[in-house]
Design a protein around this motif. Sequence first.
Motif, short mmCIF file in Angstrom:
data_model
loop_
_atom_site.label_atom_id
_atom_site.label_comp_id
_atom_site.label_asym_id
_atom_site.label_seq_id
_atom_site.Cartn_x
_atom_site.Cartn_y
_atom_site.Cartn_z
N VAL A 269 0.86 -1.17 0.00
CA VAL A 269 0.00 0.00 0.00
C VAL A 269 0.90 1.22 0.00
N GLN A 270 0.82 2.04 -1.02
CA GLN A 270 1.81 3.09 -1.23
C GLN A 270 1.32 4.49 -0.90
N SER A 271 0.25 4.57 -0.16
CA SER A 271 -0.22 5.91 0.18
C SER A 271 -0.89 5.89 1.53
N LEU A 272 -0.57 6.90 2.38
CA LEU A 272 -1.23 7.02 3.68
C LEU A 272 -2.52 7.81 3.59
N ARG A 273 -2.86 8.30 2.40
CA ARG A 273 -4.02 9.16 2.26
C ARG A 273 -5.10 8.56 1.37
N GLN A 274 -5.09 7.25 1.17
CA GLN A 274 -6.02 6.65 0.23
C GLN A 274 -7.44 6.61 0.78
N THR A 275 -7.59 6.42 2.06
CA THR A 275 -8.92 6.39 2.65
C THR A 275 -9.01 7.51 3.67
N GLU A 276 -10.24 7.79 4.13
CA GLU A 276 -10.42 8.86 5.10
C GLU A 276 -9.69 8.54 6.40
N THR A 277 -9.64 7.24 6.77
CA THR A 277 -8.93 6.84 7.98
C THR A 277 -7.45 7.16 7.86
N ARG A 278 -6.84 6.81 6.72
CA ARG A 278 -5.43 7.08 6.52
C ARG A 278 -5.17 8.58 6.42
N LYS A 279 -6.12 9.30 5.85
CA LYS A 279 -5.98 10.75 5.77
C LYS A 279 -5.90 11.35 7.17
N ASN A 280 -6.80 10.91 8.07
CA ASN A 280 -6.78 11.43 9.45
C ASN A 280 -5.49 11.03 10.16
N LEU A 281 -5.03 9.79 9.92
CA LEU A 281 -3.77 9.35 10.53
C LEU A 281 -2.61 10.20 10.04
N TYR A 282 -2.59 10.48 8.75
CA TYR A 282 -1.52 11.31 8.19
C TYR A 282 -1.50 12.68 8.86
N GLU A 283 -2.66 13.29 9.00
CA GLU A 283 -2.73 14.62 9.60
C GLU A 283 -2.26 14.59 11.05
N THR A 284 -2.59 13.49 11.77
CA THR A 284 -2.14 13.37 13.15
C THR A 284 -0.63 13.18 13.23
N LEU A 285 -0.10 12.28 12.38
CA LEU A 285 1.34 12.03 12.38
C LEU A 285 2.12 13.29 12.03
N ARG A 286 1.65 14.00 11.02
CA ARG A 286 2.37 15.18 10.53
C ARG A 286 2.16 16.39 11.44
N GLY A 287 0.90 16.64 11.82
CA GLY A 287 0.59 17.86 12.56
C GLY A 287 0.83 17.76 14.05
N GLU A 288 0.33 16.69 14.68
CA GLU A 288 0.44 16.59 16.14
C GLU A 288 1.82 16.13 16.60
N PHE A 289 2.41 15.18 15.86
CA PHE A 289 3.67 14.60 16.31
C PHE A 289 4.88 15.04 15.48
N GLY A 290 4.65 15.79 14.41
CA GLY A 290 5.78 16.32 13.63
C GLY A 290 6.58 15.27 12.91
N ILE A 291 5.96 14.16 12.49
CA ILE A 291 6.68 13.13 11.77
C ILE A 291 7.11 13.68 10.42
N GLY A 292 8.39 13.53 10.08
CA GLY A 292 8.93 14.10 8.86
C GLY A 292 8.72 13.21 7.64
N ALA A 293 9.18 13.72 6.48
CA ALA A 293 8.94 13.05 5.21
C ALA A 293 9.58 11.66 5.16
N VAL A 294 10.81 11.54 5.67
CA VAL A 294 11.51 10.25 5.60
C VAL A 294 10.77 9.19 6.39
N ASP A 295 10.32 9.52 7.61
CA ASP A 295 9.60 8.55 8.42
C ASP A 295 8.24 8.23 7.82
N LEU A 296 7.57 9.21 7.22
CA LEU A 296 6.30 8.95 6.56
C LEU A 296 6.49 7.97 5.40
#
Length: 483
Positions: A269-296
Motif C-alpha cells: 500500500v503506497q499511500s497514507l491518504r487513500q482512505t479517510e482513515t489514513r488521511k486522518n492518521l496522516y494529519e495526526t502524524l504530521r501535525g500533532e507529532f511532527g513526523i517528517g517526510a523520511v519517516d512517513l
Amino acid sequence: MAKNKLITTDVVGEQYALQLFEETIGRKGRTATIADAEGDLAFPKNNIFVDVSGVGVLARRGLNVMNYLACDAPADVVEFECDVGLFKFLLNYQSRNHKHLNEALREAQKTSVVVRRERPNANGSHDFVSIPLVGIVGVAGGKVYFKFDPAIRKLHKDPRGFTFLSLRTTSAFTSVFAHSLYEKLKSIAFRGSPTDWLTLEEARKWTGAADAKFMAAWPEFRRRALLVAIEQINELSDLFVEVETKSSPGSKKVTHLRFVFSEQEGKMVQSLRQTETRKNLYETLRGEFGIGAVDLQAIAAKAEDYTPERIQAAIEFVRHRMATQRKKISAPGRYLMKAIQEGWSIPKAELEAGVTEPAAVPAPGPAQAAAVAVDKRQPAHERLAGESLQREYQEQGERGYALYLAAEHAQRAELRVSFARTLVFRALGAQMQRAKGPITEAELRNTPRLQHAFGQHVLKAVAKASRGVAARSDDQAALFTHQ
C-alpha cells in the motif's frame, strides 16, 4: 531583490532519494531506475495538478519528479537543480540519449493551471490567468534545472485537497491513459468505491483522452484507452480496477460508466491518504507529532505491517504516556516511531489499575499552528523533526569518520577516492562550490559537512565489506579491524 535559494541535497526528500539511488545502483548497476528499487518515495500532489491533459506519459512523470524534489522545500524557494543521473533514476528513464528527456521537459512546460474570476456588472466578462506548472527547464553540466512560478509553489505547499502518491508506481506506467486514470482514482479514493456515473466525455477526461478525437466513439475509446489503462493499473499498481457501463433506455449504446476499485491483496500500500482513515492518521502524524517526510515514507513502504490499527494504537499509547508520566517526553515524534515499529499499545493492566486512557487529542488546527510557529515559513514540528534527523545524520557521519581514522593509510586513500566517485560528493561539491581536485585529510578534518557525508560513505563500505567476511580469509576480511 534577493536571489532565490537553490535547493539540492539540503532537502530531506532528496537526501532520501539519493540513499535509495545509491543502494539500487550498487545492487543493480548504473542502468537501474526506481522501478528496480526495494524502497519507495511518496509525495503529496495537489489535486489541481492531477487533471493535467494534453501531454505524454514521460512529461507527466517528469512533472511528478519535479513535484517530489520540491515538496519539502519552503514555499518561497522556486529554483531547483538535480543531478541528471538521479533525475533519470526517479523518472524511470534508462536511455543515455537525452533527446526524449529534453523533449519531455519542454512538453511539460505546455501544462498550465487556468484561473478565472467573474467580474460583477461587467457584461459576463471575467479575469483570466494561465500559470504554467513549470517555467524554465534545462539540462546542462550534468544537472537538470527547473523553476516554478510562486503561485505554483503555494499550491505545492497547500495542505488542502491533495493526494499522497507513490513515485515508484507513477513512474512505472508507460501508458498516459493509465497514468492519468490512476492518479484520478487515487485523488477520489477517500470517497469510496464505486465512483459516480460518468458520461463518456467525463471518462475520457479522467483517462487523458479528451483531446483524441478519434476516440469520441465508445468502441474506440474502450479499446485504445480504457482497457489499456485498466490493464496497466491492475498489473503495476496497488489498485484493482473494473468498469461498469450503462446504456440509454431502449438502446444498447453505452452512455455512462463508472469505476469499481479496491486495494489489491498482497501488494504494498503506497499511500497514507487513500482512505479517510489514513488521511486522518496522516494529519495526526504530521501535525500533532511532527513526523517528517523520511519517516512517513518508511511507514508507507511497510503499510502491510504498519496497519491503521497498529498506528492508531501507537498514537494512543504515546498520548497515554505523555498524560500519565511525570517525566516529560522531549521528542514525541521519535517516541511514536519507536512505538509503531515495536507495536506498542496501552497495557490492559494499567487501565484495570485505574489509570484511564486520556481522550484523543486532536491535531492542532491551522490557527493554533500559526500561533506557536517560530518561523512562518517552517512550522515548529517540521523544524524539530528536521533537527532530529540532522542530529542522527551527523552522529552516523561521526561514527564513520572515526572508523576511517582507525584504518591504515592505504585504506584511507582508497576510501577518499571511492567517495569522490559518488553522486553525493558531486552534489555536495556543487553546493559548496568546491574547487576540483582530490579530497584531502585536512579538508575532511576542517569541513564538518563534508566529513559527515564521508562518514556515511565509510559506514556503507564497512557494511559491504562485512557481508563478504564469510567468503574471505582473515587477512582479506580485515578491512576495518581497528575499532
